[in-house]
Design a protein around this motif. Structure first.
Motif, mmCIF file in Angstrom:
data_model
loop_
_atom_site.group_PDB
_atom_site.id
_atom_site.type_symbol
_atom_site.label_atom_id
_atom_site.label_comp_id
_atom_site.label_asym_id
_atom_site.label_seq_id
_atom_site.Cartn_x
_atom_site.Cartn_y
_atom_site.Cartn_z
ATOM 1 N N ALA A 1 15.523 -3.860 2.701
ATOM 2 C CA ALA A 1 14.814 -4.802 1.924
ATOM 3 C C ALA A 1 13.519 -5.382 2.883
ATOM 4 O O ALA A 1 12.664 -5.659 2.217
ATOM 5 C CB ALA A 1 16.047 -6.125 1.863
ATOM 6 N N GLY A 2 13.694 -5.394 4.099
ATOM 7 C CA GLY A 2 12.674 -5.398 4.869
ATOM 8 C C GLY A 2 11.610 -4.429 4.638
ATOM 9 O O GLY A 2 10.133 -4.898 4.710
ATOM 10 N N ARG A 3 11.715 -3.224 4.439
ATOM 11 C CA ARG A 3 10.740 -2.100 4.037
ATOM 12 C C ARG A 3 10.061 -2.557 2.743
ATOM 13 O O ARG A 3 8.639 -2.598 2.512
ATOM 14 C CB ARG A 3 11.238 -0.857 3.965
ATOM 15 N N TRP A 4 10.767 -3.078 1.845
ATOM 16 C CA TRP A 4 10.593 -3.379 0.454
ATOM 17 C C TRP A 4 9.460 -4.908 0.402
ATOM 18 O O TRP A 4 8.519 -4.766 0.117
ATOM 19 C CB TRP A 4 11.442 -3.679 -0.607
ATOM 20 N N ILE A 5 9.997 -5.592 1.292
ATOM 21 C CA ILE A 5 8.959 -6.736 1.616
ATOM 22 C C ILE A 5 7.803 -6.571 2.162
ATOM 23 O O ILE A 5 6.654 -7.039 1.792
ATOM 24 C CB ILE A 5 9.931 -7.915 2.274
ATOM 25 N N GLY A 6 7.762 -5.621 3.040
ATOM 26 C CA GLY A 6 6.587 -5.182 3.727
ATOM 27 C C GLY A 6 5.805 -4.663 3.008
ATOM 28 O O GLY A 6 4.428 -4.886 2.860
ATOM 29 N N LYS A 7 6.082 -3.795 1.768
ATOM 30 C CA LYS A 7 5.312 -2.962 0.970
ATOM 31 C C LYS A 7 4.546 -3.908 -0.046
ATOM 32 O O LYS A 7 3.639 -4.036 -0.297
ATOM 33 C CB LYS A 7 6.122 -1.923 0.272
ATOM 34 N N VAL A 8 5.606 -5.003 -0.416
ATOM 35 C CA VAL A 8 5.078 -5.975 -1.282
ATOM 36 C C VAL A 8 3.890 -6.933 -0.760
ATOM 37 O O VAL A 8 2.792 -7.247 -1.266
ATOM 38 C CB VAL A 8 6.119 -6.733 -1.882
ATOM 39 N N VAL B 1 0.659 -4.750 -0.441
ATOM 40 C CA VAL B 1 0.008 -4.707 -1.867
ATOM 41 C C VAL B 1 -0.508 -5.857 -2.117
ATOM 42 O O VAL B 1 -1.739 -5.939 -2.732
ATOM 43 C CB VAL B 1 0.961 -4.162 -2.750
ATOM 44 N N SER B 2 0.170 -6.795 -1.990
ATOM 45 C CA SER B 2 -0.306 -8.275 -2.420
ATOM 46 C C SER B 2 -1.658 -8.720 -1.432
ATOM 47 O O SER B 2 -2.624 -9.331 -2.138
ATOM 48 C CB SER B 2 0.719 -9.363 -2.385
ATOM 49 N N GLY B 3 -1.694 -8.389 -0.254
ATOM 50 C CA GLY B 3 -2.669 -8.684 0.715
ATOM 51 C C GLY B 3 -3.901 -7.741 0.226
ATOM 52 O O GLY B 3 -5.168 -8.432 0.080
ATOM 53 N N HIS B 4 -3.612 -6.406 -0.167
ATOM 54 C CA HIS B 4 -4.824 -5.770 -0.827
ATOM 55 C C HIS B 4 -5.325 -6.209 -1.852
ATOM 56 O O HIS B 4 -6.557 -6.266 -2.129
ATOM 57 C CB HIS B 4 -4.119 -4.244 -0.799
ATOM 58 N N PHE B 5 -4.508 -6.605 -2.890
ATOM 59 C CA PHE B 5 -4.875 -7.149 -4.290
ATOM 60 C C PHE B 5 -5.511 -8.426 -3.672
ATOM 61 O O PHE B 5 -6.751 -8.634 -4.354
ATOM 62 C CB PHE B 5 -3.766 -7.495 -5.074
#
Length: 127
Positions: A32-39, A42-46
């Motif tokens: 879950a931590g990995r998925w939250i980090g990816k999200v 991505v949101s920061g890049h967006f």
């Protein structure tokens, strides 16, 4: 972001321990931590992409405004310079005309301020 309180978090932890089990819980939390980090990445890049687009649009607006203002200033100054240039060109034409006209100094000697005649330059006088 999600506005989760302490009691709600406690309920989520209890449900996770019951559903997932205490043995697999660390692996689930790590995933879950990995998925939250990816999200988040991505949101920061967006978000940074959107901010960049907004800045570019603002810069285009400012450049357009600056070009219009520069054109207006140049038109005002060219009109002012046009008027002064006309008077300057008239003065220059009169100077050119007076310079092009034959000078009497070249034909005959003129007097210096002390009263002595000045000879034209060119051929030396013969004695």
């Amino acid at each position: 972001m999600f506005d989760i309180g302490a009691t709600e978090l406690l309920v989520i932890v209890i449900v996770a321990v019951i559903v997932i089990g205490p043995k697999d819980l660390p692996l689930a939390l790590r995933t879950a931590g990995r998925w939250i980090g990816k999200v988040r990445r991505v949101s920061g890049h967006f978000r940074s992409g959107i901010e960049t687009m907004i800045r570019e649009a603002e810069m285009e607006e400012m450049e357009k405004k600056w070009r219009e203002q520069n054109a207006r200033i140049m038109a005002e100054h060219s009109a002012e310079e046009g008027e002064s240039a006309e008077s300057a060109s008239t003065a220059a034409e009169s100077r050119v005309a007076s310079a092009a006209a034959p000078s009497r100094d070249a034909e005959a000697p003129s007097a210096e301020p002390d009263g002595q005649p000045r000879l034209p330059l060119g051929k030396p006088e013969s004695e």
